[in-house]
Design an enzyme around this catalytic site. Sequence first.
Site, PDB file in Angstrom:
ATOM      1  N   THR A   1      11.908   0.346   8.399  1.00  0.00           N
ATOM      2  CA  THR A   1      12.850  -0.998   7.851  1.00  0.00           C
ATOM      3  C   THR A   1      12.675  -0.403   6.230  1.00  0.00           C
ATOM      4  O   THR A   1      13.451  -0.922   5.778  1.00  0.00           O
ATOM      5  CB  THR A   1      11.894  -2.253   8.153  1.00  0.00           C
ATOM      6  OG1 THR A   1      11.340  -2.570   9.073  1.00  0.00           O
ATOM      7  CG2 THR A   1      12.661  -2.939   7.364  1.00  0.00           C
TER       8      THR A   1
ATOM      9  N   LYS B   1      -5.404  -3.813  -7.417  1.00  0.00           N
ATOM     10  CA  LYS B   1      -6.123  -4.111  -8.359  1.00  0.00           C
ATOM     11  C   LYS B   1      -6.719  -5.131  -8.586  1.00  0.00           C
ATOM     12  O   LYS B   1      -7.760  -6.185  -9.754  1.00  0.00           O
ATOM     13  CB  LYS B   1      -5.700  -3.575  -9.565  1.00  0.00           C
ATOM     14  CG  LYS B   1      -5.695  -1.877 -10.020  1.00  0.00           C
ATOM     15  CD  LYS B   1      -4.893  -1.322 -11.290  1.00  0.00           C
ATOM     16  CE  LYS B   1      -4.385  -0.910 -11.444  1.00  0.00           C
ATOM     17  NZ  LYS B   1      -3.460  -0.141 -12.305  1.00  0.00           N
TER      18      LYS B   1
ATOM     19  N   ARG C   1       7.729  -6.415   2.100  1.00  0.00           N
ATOM     20  CA  ARG C   1       6.799  -6.278   3.583  1.00  0.00           C
ATOM     21  C   ARG C   1       5.172  -6.717   3.233  1.00  0.00           C
ATOM     22  O   ARG C   1       4.727  -5.798   2.149  1.00  0.00           O
ATOM     23  CB  ARG C   1       7.110  -4.903   4.314  1.00  0.00           C
ATOM     24  CG  ARG C   1       5.891  -5.053   5.371  1.00  0.00           C
ATOM     25  CD  ARG C   1       6.205  -4.038   6.855  1.00  0.00           C
ATOM     26  NE  ARG C   1       7.190  -4.748   7.319  1.00  0.00           N
ATOM     27  CZ  ARG C   1       7.658  -3.540   8.250  1.00  0.00           C
ATOM     28  NH1 ARG C   1       6.889  -3.105   8.895  1.00  0.00           N
ATOM     29  NH2 ARG C   1       8.834  -3.867   8.930  1.00  0.00           N
TER      30      ARG C   1
END
Lengths: 321, 138
Positions: free
Chosen positions: A52, A80, A101
Amino acid sequence: MRHVIDILDLSTEEIGGLLATAQDIIARPEAYSELCRGKKLATLFFEPSTRTRLSFEAAMYELGGNVLSVTGAATSSASKGESVADTAKVVSCYADIIAMRHPKEGAALVAANNASIPVINAGDGGHCHPTQTLADLLTILREKGRLGDLTVGLCGDLKFGRTVHSLINALSRYENVKFVLISPEELKLPSYVKDSVLKPRGIAYTQTSDLEGALPDLDLLYMTRVQKERFFNEEDYLRLKDSYILTPEKMRLARPDMCVLHPLPRVNEISVAIDNDPRACYFKQVLNGKYMRMALILMLLREAGKLPSAKKPAVRPLETV
Amino acid sequence: MNVDSIQNGIVIDHITAGQGMRLYELLGLDGLDVSVALIKNVVSKKMGRKDIIKIDADIPVNVDIIGFVDPGATVNFIKNGELVDKKAIEMPEILTNVLKCKNPRCISSCEQELSQIFRLTDREHKVYRCIYCETKWS
């Protein structure tokens, strides 16, 4: 700002337009090779993906644009603790369009609510994967010549398979589409898809665990992988992963013009011995996905005012119903 | 049983018998330092039995919560001992920060700053779904 989070964010007319553009790209790639010059696509992939992400990046390069890429949460500021909302705001300052995604369901919607540039959902957990559906639709149209009057078998993981949910949503809007839902009991299609899509629209469907019994009636067989990453319990995954394996013997039960589709990657649910069968269309799907992503990037950049409006594609779309 | 009339405040009436305590908790009335009366199983001509909540203070109440718990309820606004407004409550289209998504795969389960938003997707069966992951609230 226009985003595509769910396949239902696109009307059937818009999907028809994207299919027409994709076919025009296939016919005249040179006419599109400079359209996105100076534009940047940010691919934010917080979950492993090969095809993808590469498909989006190849699509942008073939439109003459550039790509900024984040791959994996571990190498991004998400490690983080940065929120999806903040990431979307920051990336909006650098890029013209985002393909994202994320392993969490709804993450793309959160990004869209906070970005000032178009966001394309490239998969949000087990929820939606609209651009895979666009690839599926172009493949069905090119192989069968229509998107209606089809008996569609969906086989494998129908519970967590986001591509299955999106495809059902998309095909349910065309005339005379019937679904045969083939899965083990534990991986049946969630009731919300049946209650919100199939039942209200009066779409005919049957549920079975018998692939061989269903095969002779199908125009299309959409195989899916049992996805290890969707299970909290490895024992359940191991028990279910080999539920269905499509073999040359089983293909003898299918019609000579049936198409086999698969969103890939496959593990072992389709035997490699089928790859040379003319009915195997899953590698064509990959290529079609790139063309549809090109068409979608163009549409969203034009709607955002980042590109001039489109001229009508030279190639007429095939009959879609 | 007698409960005094209120001078300035809110009366939530026509609550389905048995839903009063749930509403009391969801509206956070236990945290108020004003007089609040929850009257259960009051005889009603229309409903047979009903619950009533009286709040003796002019405070904002989240009518979306009332509409979600008991869409047949009414809210009466009292000023200087007089009824000044009466609202029939309907099921809200959107519920914000009332329900919590139970899907561990939902983005709202790991990003604590996100509002919990549910949309009414089936009025007849009172189905609310998380806007992020579409999980049905139950």
